[in-house]
Design a protein around this motif. Structure first.
Motif, PDB file in Angstrom:
ATOM      1  N   THR A 181      11.305   9.586 -12.798  1.00  0.00           N
ATOM      2  CA  THR A 181      12.347   9.044 -11.851  1.00  0.00           C
ATOM      3  C   THR A 181      11.860   9.897 -10.238  1.00  0.00           C
ATOM      4  O   THR A 181      11.205  10.962 -10.663  1.00  0.00           O
ATOM      5  CB  THR A 181      13.600   9.611 -11.872  1.00  0.00           C
ATOM      6  N   MET A 182      12.246   9.534  -9.561  1.00  0.00           N
ATOM      7  CA  MET A 182      12.248  10.146  -8.021  1.00  0.00           C
ATOM      8  C   MET A 182      13.405   9.906  -7.146  1.00  0.00           C
ATOM      9  O   MET A 182      13.754   8.750  -7.208  1.00  0.00           O
ATOM     10  CB  MET A 182      10.776   9.608  -7.162  1.00  0.00           C
ATOM     11  N   PRO A 183      13.930  10.952  -6.786  1.00  0.00           N
ATOM     12  CA  PRO A 183      15.168  10.856  -6.149  1.00  0.00           C
ATOM     13  C   PRO A 183      14.941  10.218  -4.616  1.00  0.00           C
ATOM     14  O   PRO A 183      13.929  10.377  -3.957  1.00  0.00           O
ATOM     15  CB  PRO A 183      15.422  12.665  -5.619  1.00  0.00           C
ATOM     16  N   LEU A 184      15.883   9.155  -4.264  1.00  0.00           N
ATOM     17  CA  LEU A 184      15.270   8.275  -3.174  1.00  0.00           C
ATOM     18  C   LEU A 184      15.283   9.095  -1.854  1.00  0.00           C
ATOM     19  O   LEU A 184      14.717   8.662  -0.878  1.00  0.00           O
ATOM     20  CB  LEU A 184      16.382   7.379  -3.019  1.00  0.00           C
ATOM     21  N   GLU A 185      16.222  10.223  -1.847  1.00  0.00           N
ATOM     22  CA  GLU A 185      16.135  11.297  -0.463  1.00  0.00           C
ATOM     23  C   GLU A 185      14.708  11.879  -0.447  1.00  0.00           C
ATOM     24  O   GLU A 185      14.759  12.406   0.729  1.00  0.00           O
ATOM     25  CB  GLU A 185      17.241  12.167  -0.800  1.00  0.00           C
ATOM     26  N   PRO A 242      10.719   6.866   4.669  1.00  0.00           N
ATOM     27  CA  PRO A 242      11.640   6.110   5.103  1.00  0.00           C
ATOM     28  C   PRO A 242      11.597   4.654   4.841  1.00  0.00           C
ATOM     29  O   PRO A 242      12.135   3.664   4.692  1.00  0.00           O
ATOM     30  CB  PRO A 242      11.989   6.570   6.466  1.00  0.00           C
ATOM     31  N   VAL A 243      10.112   4.446   5.203  1.00  0.00           N
ATOM     32  CA  VAL A 243       9.412   2.852   5.200  1.00  0.00           C
ATOM     33  C   VAL A 243       9.444   2.527   3.748  1.00  0.00           C
ATOM     34  O   VAL A 243      10.109   1.412   3.562  1.00  0.00           O
ATOM     35  CB  VAL A 243       8.372   2.883   5.620  1.00  0.00           C
ATOM     36  N   CYS A 244       9.208   3.349   2.627  1.00  0.00           N
ATOM     37  CA  CYS A 244       9.185   2.618   1.359  1.00  0.00           C
ATOM     38  C   CYS A 244      10.703   2.650   0.989  1.00  0.00           C
ATOM     39  O   CYS A 244      11.122   1.758   0.015  1.00  0.00           O
ATOM     40  CB  CYS A 244       8.560   3.905   0.456  1.00  0.00           C
ATOM     41  N   LEU A 245      11.639   3.744   1.426  1.00  0.00           N
ATOM     42  CA  LEU A 245      13.238   3.495   1.265  1.00  0.00           C
ATOM     43  C   LEU A 245      13.534   2.089   1.591  1.00  0.00           C
ATOM     44  O   LEU A 245      14.523   1.347   0.756  1.00  0.00           O
ATOM     45  CB  LEU A 245      13.898   4.775   1.812  1.00  0.00           C
ATOM     46  N   ASN A 292       0.763  -1.291  -0.056  1.00  0.00           N
ATOM     47  CA  ASN A 292      -0.002   0.025   0.162  1.00  0.00           C
ATOM     48  C   ASN A 292       0.724   1.249   0.049  1.00  0.00           C
ATOM     49  O   ASN A 292       0.555   2.038  -0.821  1.00  0.00           O
ATOM     50  CB  ASN A 292      -0.876   0.030   1.388  1.00  0.00           C
ATOM     51  N   GLY A 293       1.857   1.490   0.792  1.00  0.00           N
ATOM     52  CA  GLY A 293       2.695   2.297   0.899  1.00  0.00           C
ATOM     53  C   GLY A 293       3.442   2.673  -0.553  1.00  0.00           C
ATOM     54  O   GLY A 293       3.454   3.886  -0.944  1.00  0.00           O
ATOM     55  N   LEU A 294       3.876   1.502  -1.199  1.00  0.00           N
ATOM     56  CA  LEU A 294       4.760   1.791  -2.375  1.00  0.00           C
ATOM     57  C   LEU A 294       3.679   2.117  -3.474  1.00  0.00           C
ATOM     58  O   LEU A 294       4.101   3.044  -4.502  1.00  0.00           O
ATOM     59  CB  LEU A 294       5.290   0.337  -2.773  1.00  0.00           C
ATOM     60  N   ALA A 295       2.450   1.762  -3.572  1.00  0.00           N
ATOM     61  CA  ALA A 295       1.486   2.048  -4.427  1.00  0.00           C
ATOM     62  C   ALA A 295       1.310   3.610  -4.328  1.00  0.00           C
ATOM     63  O   ALA A 295       0.729   4.146  -5.192  1.00  0.00           O
ATOM     64  CB  ALA A 295      -0.008   1.317  -4.119  1.00  0.00           C
ATOM     65  N   LYS A 296       1.201   4.045  -3.034  1.00  0.00           N
ATOM     66  CA  LYS A 296       0.685   5.697  -2.954  1.00  0.00           C
ATOM     67  C   LYS A 296       1.938   6.603  -3.605  1.00  0.00           C
ATOM     68  O   LYS A 296       1.621   7.283  -4.413  1.00  0.00           O
ATOM     69  CB  LYS A 296       0.805   5.924  -1.313  1.00  0.00           C
ATOM     70  N   LEU A 297       3.181   5.866  -3.318  1.00  0.00           N
ATOM     71  CA  LEU A 297       4.249   6.277  -4.123  1.00  0.00           C
ATOM     72  C   LEU A 297       4.252   6.334  -5.822  1.00  0.00           C
ATOM     73  O   LEU A 297       4.399   7.493  -6.382  1.00  0.00           O
ATOM     74  CB  LEU A 297       5.706   5.824  -3.480  1.00  0.00           C
TER      75      LEU A 297
END
Length: 71
Positions: free
Chosen positions: A49-53, A57-60, A33-38
């Protein structure tokens, strides 16, 4: 470092197999669910693309877990 939309799709698919949906309603796991929101935000803002910073933090941690598995 960044994550691309196709990579994020792979991350989501990896975590869908690791943490499958549950219940009669087939609810997504908290991880997926968290990844789907991203993913949805990237689509909405038309980002390839999206910068990882800038990632939660959970998705990272989930992305890093997938990268270790894929390596």
């Amino acid at each position: 470092m960044e994550i691309t939309l196709p990579e994020l799709e792979q991350v989501i698919n990896y975590w869908r197999t690791e943490r499958p949906s549950t219940g009669e309603e087939r609810a997504l796991s908290p991880e997926v669910n968290g990844l789907a929101k991203l993913y949805a935000l990237m689509i909405f803002h038309r980002q390839k693309t999206m910068p990882l910073e800038t990632v939660d933090p959970v998705c990272l941690q989930l992305i890093e877990g997938w990268r270790k598995h894929a390596a």
